[in-house]
Design a protein around this motif. Structure first.
Motif, PDB file in Angstrom:
ATOM      1  N   LEU A  91       0.902  -1.144   0.185  1.00 47.94           N
ATOM      2  CA  LEU A  91      -0.062   0.110   0.092  1.00 47.94           C
ATOM      3  C   LEU A  91       0.847   1.262  -0.034  1.00 47.94           C
ATOM      4  O   LEU A  91       0.552   2.210  -0.440  1.00 47.94           O
ATOM      5  CB  LEU A  91      -1.048   0.195   1.316  1.00 47.94           C
ATOM      6  N   MET A  92       1.888   1.176   0.619  1.00 50.13           N
ATOM      7  CA  MET A  92       2.822   2.334   0.587  1.00 50.13           C
ATOM      8  C   MET A  92       3.525   2.762  -0.699  1.00 50.13           C
ATOM      9  O   MET A  92       3.689   3.662  -0.924  1.00 50.13           O
ATOM     10  CB  MET A  92       4.067   2.150   1.868  1.00 50.13           C
ATOM     11  N   ALA A  93       3.713   1.451  -1.536  1.00 50.93           N
ATOM     12  CA  ALA A  93       4.440   1.601  -2.520  1.00 50.93           C
ATOM     13  C   ALA A  93       3.413   2.263  -3.704  1.00 50.93           C
ATOM     14  O   ALA A  93       4.045   3.078  -4.397  1.00 50.93           O
ATOM     15  CB  ALA A  93       4.681   0.002  -3.152  1.00 50.93           C
ATOM     16  N   ALA A  94       2.287   2.031  -3.561  1.00 47.96           N
ATOM     17  CA  ALA A  94       1.389   2.821  -4.522  1.00 47.96           C
ATOM     18  C   ALA A  94       1.481   4.317  -4.300  1.00 47.96           C
ATOM     19  O   ALA A  94       1.518   5.132  -5.314  1.00 47.96           O
ATOM     20  CB  ALA A  94      -0.273   2.308  -4.170  1.00 47.96           C
ATOM     21  N   GLY A  95       1.527   4.642  -2.966  1.00 44.55           N
ATOM     22  CA  GLY A  95       1.552   6.302  -2.586  1.00 44.55           C
ATOM     23  C   GLY A  95       2.991   6.896  -3.269  1.00 44.55           C
ATOM     24  O   GLY A  95       3.186   7.910  -3.612  1.00 44.55           O
ATOM     25  N   ILE A  96       4.154   6.113  -2.920  1.00 42.75           N
ATOM     26  CA  ILE A  96       5.331   6.275  -3.439  1.00 42.75           C
ATOM     27  C   ILE A  96       5.396   6.551  -5.006  1.00 42.75           C
ATOM     28  O   ILE A  96       5.862   7.216  -5.622  1.00 42.75           O
ATOM     29  CB  ILE A  96       6.589   5.304  -3.186  1.00 42.75           C
ATOM     30  N   SER A  97       4.634   5.631  -5.752  1.00 38.13           N
ATOM     31  CA  SER A  97       4.395   5.622  -7.135  1.00 38.13           C
ATOM     32  C   SER A  97       3.855   7.068  -7.359  1.00 38.13           C
ATOM     33  O   SER A  97       4.165   7.970  -8.498  1.00 38.13           O
ATOM     34  CB  SER A  97       3.705   4.473  -7.700  1.00 38.13           C
ATOM     35  N   LEU A  98       2.566   7.231  -6.760  1.00 35.40           N
ATOM     36  CA  LEU A  98       1.911   8.579  -6.745  1.00 35.40           C
ATOM     37  C   LEU A  98       2.809   9.845  -6.700  1.00 35.40           C
ATOM     38  O   LEU A  98       2.489  10.911  -7.217  1.00 35.40           O
ATOM     39  CB  LEU A  98       0.768   8.813  -5.983  1.00 35.40           C
ATOM     40  N   ALA A  99       3.952   9.683  -5.808  1.00 33.01           N
ATOM     41  CA  ALA A  99       4.525  10.717  -5.564  1.00 33.01           C
ATOM     42  C   ALA A  99       5.935  10.978  -6.610  1.00 33.01           C
ATOM     43  O   ALA A  99       6.241  12.061  -6.917  1.00 33.01           O
ATOM     44  CB  ALA A  99       5.523  10.543  -4.209  1.00 33.01           C
ATOM     45  N   THR A 100       6.397   9.941  -7.097  1.00 30.26           N
ATOM     46  CA  THR A 100       7.495   9.851  -8.014  1.00 30.26           C
ATOM     47  C   THR A 100       6.983  10.138  -9.702  1.00 30.26           C
ATOM     48  O   THR A 100       7.701  10.927 -10.227  1.00 30.26           O
ATOM     49  CB  THR A 100       8.581   8.724  -7.869  1.00 30.26           C
ATOM     50  N   MET A 101       6.160   9.342  -9.980  1.00 32.24           N
ATOM     51  CA  MET A 101       5.725   9.681 -11.335  1.00 32.24           C
ATOM     52  C   MET A 101       5.535  11.027 -11.884  1.00 32.24           C
ATOM     53  O   MET A 101       5.930  11.538 -12.837  1.00 32.24           O
ATOM     54  CB  MET A 101       4.573   8.815 -11.578  1.00 32.24           C
ATOM     55  N   PRO A 102       4.809  11.693 -10.899  1.00 30.59           N
ATOM     56  CA  PRO A 102       4.518  13.068 -11.442  1.00 30.59           C
ATOM     57  C   PRO A 102       5.726  14.042 -11.622  1.00 30.59           C
ATOM     58  O   PRO A 102       5.902  14.605 -12.529  1.00 30.59           O
ATOM     59  CB  PRO A 102       3.389  13.706 -10.540  1.00 30.59           C
ATOM     60  N   THR A 103       6.632  13.800 -10.614  1.00 25.62           N
ATOM     61  CA  THR A 103       7.886  14.379 -10.596  1.00 25.62           C
ATOM     62  C   THR A 103       8.751  14.227 -11.568  1.00 25.62           C
ATOM     63  O   THR A 103       9.275  15.275 -12.420  1.00 25.62           O
ATOM     64  CB  THR A 103       8.668  14.003  -9.380  1.00 25.62           C
ATOM     65  N   LEU A 104       8.771  12.846 -12.042  1.00 26.18           N
ATOM     66  CA  LEU A 104       9.627  12.450 -13.184  1.00 26.18           C
ATOM     67  C   LEU A 104       8.951  13.214 -14.518  1.00 26.18           C
ATOM     68  O   LEU A 104       9.567  13.756 -15.443  1.00 26.18           O
ATOM     69  CB  LEU A 104       9.573  10.915 -13.696  1.00 26.18           C
ATOM     70  N   ALA A 105       7.623  13.241 -14.912  1.00 28.54           N
ATOM     71  CA  ALA A 105       7.120  13.599 -16.044  1.00 28.54           C
ATOM     72  C   ALA A 105       6.991  15.096 -16.063  1.00 28.54           C
ATOM     73  O   ALA A 105       7.591  15.621 -17.014  1.00 28.54           O
ATOM     74  CB  ALA A 105       5.636  13.127 -16.010  1.00 28.54           C
ATOM     75  N   GLY A 106       7.052  15.809 -14.830  1.00 34.89           N
ATOM     76  CA  GLY A 106       7.093  17.189 -14.907  1.00 34.89           C
ATOM     77  C   GLY A 106       8.582  17.520 -15.332  1.00 34.89           C
ATOM     78  O   GLY A 106       8.787  18.674 -15.983  1.00 34.89           O
ATOM     79  N   MET A 107       9.615  16.953 -14.832  1.00 35.81           N
ATOM     80  CA  MET A 107      10.970  17.243 -15.279  1.00 35.81           C
ATOM     81  C   MET A 107      11.303  17.032 -16.536  1.00 35.81           C
ATOM     82  O   MET A 107      11.826  17.863 -17.105  1.00 35.81           O
ATOM     83  CB  MET A 107      11.962  16.318 -14.254  1.00 35.81           C
ATOM     84  N   VAL A 108      10.656  15.894 -17.066  1.00 36.48           N
ATOM     85  CA  VAL A 108      10.795  15.389 -18.444  1.00 36.48           C
ATOM     86  C   VAL A 108      10.251  16.529 -19.400  1.00 36.48           C
ATOM     87  O   VAL A 108      10.859  17.001 -20.327  1.00 36.48           O
ATOM     88  CB  VAL A 108      10.502  13.964 -18.889  1.00 36.48           C
ATOM     89  N   ALA A 109       9.083  16.975 -19.185  1.00 35.41           N
ATOM     90  CA  ALA A 109       8.276  17.744 -19.882  1.00 35.41           C
ATOM     91  C   ALA A 109       9.017  19.289 -20.072  1.00 35.41           C
ATOM     92  O   ALA A 109       9.179  19.983 -20.717  1.00 35.41           O
ATOM     93  CB  ALA A 109       6.909  18.119 -19.185  1.00 35.41           C
ATOM     94  N   ALA A 110       9.534  19.627 -18.585  1.00 38.31           N
ATOM     95  CA  ALA A 110      10.341  21.041 -18.489  1.00 38.31           C
ATOM     96  C   ALA A 110      11.613  20.933 -19.492  1.00 38.31           C
ATOM     97  O   ALA A 110      11.938  21.788 -20.142  1.00 38.31           O
ATOM     98  CB  ALA A 110      10.624  21.139 -17.058  1.00 38.31           C
ATOM     99  N   LEU A 111      12.212  19.705 -19.274  1.00 35.23           N
ATOM    100  CA  LEU A 111      13.541  19.731 -20.110  1.00 35.23           C
ATOM    101  C   LEU A 111      13.172  19.708 -21.685  1.00 35.23           C
ATOM    102  O   LEU A 111      14.035  20.488 -22.236  1.00 35.23           O
ATOM    103  CB  LEU A 111      14.232  18.190 -19.764  1.00 35.23           C
ATOM    104  N   SER A 112      12.474  18.983 -22.115  1.00 33.80           N
ATOM    105  CA  SER A 112      11.570  19.059 -23.534  1.00 33.80           C
ATOM    106  C   SER A 112      11.630  20.527 -23.961  1.00 33.80           C
ATOM    107  O   SER A 112      11.892  21.279 -24.982  1.00 33.80           O
ATOM    108  CB  SER A 112      10.740  18.167 -23.924  1.00 33.80           C
ATOM    109  N   GLY A 113      10.859  21.263 -23.104  1.00 34.96           N
ATOM    110  CA  GLY A 113      10.354  22.692 -23.386  1.00 34.96           C
ATOM    111  C   GLY A 113      11.622  23.569 -23.194  1.00 34.96           C
ATOM    112  O   GLY A 113      11.684  24.351 -24.134  1.00 34.96           O
TER     113      GLY A 113
END
Length: 174
Positions: free
Chosen positions: A127-149
């Motif tokens: 159950l904690m791993a699901a929350g960790i996934s919710l925490a790391t995936m948006p950060t990763l996506a936001g950084m990749v989006a910003a780098l491409s931009g």
């Protein structure tokens, strides 16, 4: 068709693992890229024709050496610069917002982890791993989006500066 369904399932799985904030990152990324592609289209197809018209109008003028003529030249160059930079501030703002939205996902994911810890204790790692996934995936996506931009908006900005300098060079002052 099967291949497209596999891609759609992978994207849906990624979005589900990242939570609702990931959809916000996707929306901002989509808007940013639509605006950047529009600016690339504008720089490729509209600007050359517009600059050619400005140069033709300038060369057709009989007097190009007076103070008044120079102010007209400056006004035309300024208008061309303003037209080229029309949406660049919005694009740069969207680039800067992407990591912030990713951090929002980190916060919401960690709140989910703390909620699981409060209700289930620290013994349920799944159950904690699901929350960790919710925490790391948006950060990763936001950084990749910003780098491409950042990369493409910087290229677009330099392309605009080069076009503006070429326009100035084609409008002789004396």
């Amino acid at each position: 068709m099967l291949y497209l369904m596999d891609i759609w399932d992978a994207v849906r799985g990624f979005m589900a693992a990242g939570g609702d904030v990931l959809w916000l990152v996707a929306l901002v990324l989509f808007l940013m890229w639509v605006m950047m592609l529009e600016r690339y289209w504008y720089m490729t197809w509209v600007v050359p024709k517009a600059h050619k018209a400005i140069v033709a109008t300038w060369m057709a003028r009989e007097e190009r050496h007076t103070w008044h003529a120079q102010r007209i030249r400056e006004a035309w160059v300024s208008r061309a610069k303003q037209d080229m930079n029309a949406r660049m501030l919005i694009i740069k703002t969207l680039v800067a917002i992407c990591p912030m939205i990713g951090l929002l996902g980190t916060v919401t994911g960690m709140i989910s982890v703390f909620d699981v810890m409060a209700t289930q204790g620290t013994s349920n790692a799944r159950l904690m791993a699901a929350g960790i996934s919710l925490a790391t995936m948006p950060t990763l996506a936001g950084m990749v989006a910003a780098l491409s931009g950042v990369f493409f908006s910087t290229r677009l900005d330099s392309k605009m500066k080069i076009r503006l300098e070429r326009l100035k060079d084609k409008l002789p002052q004396h």
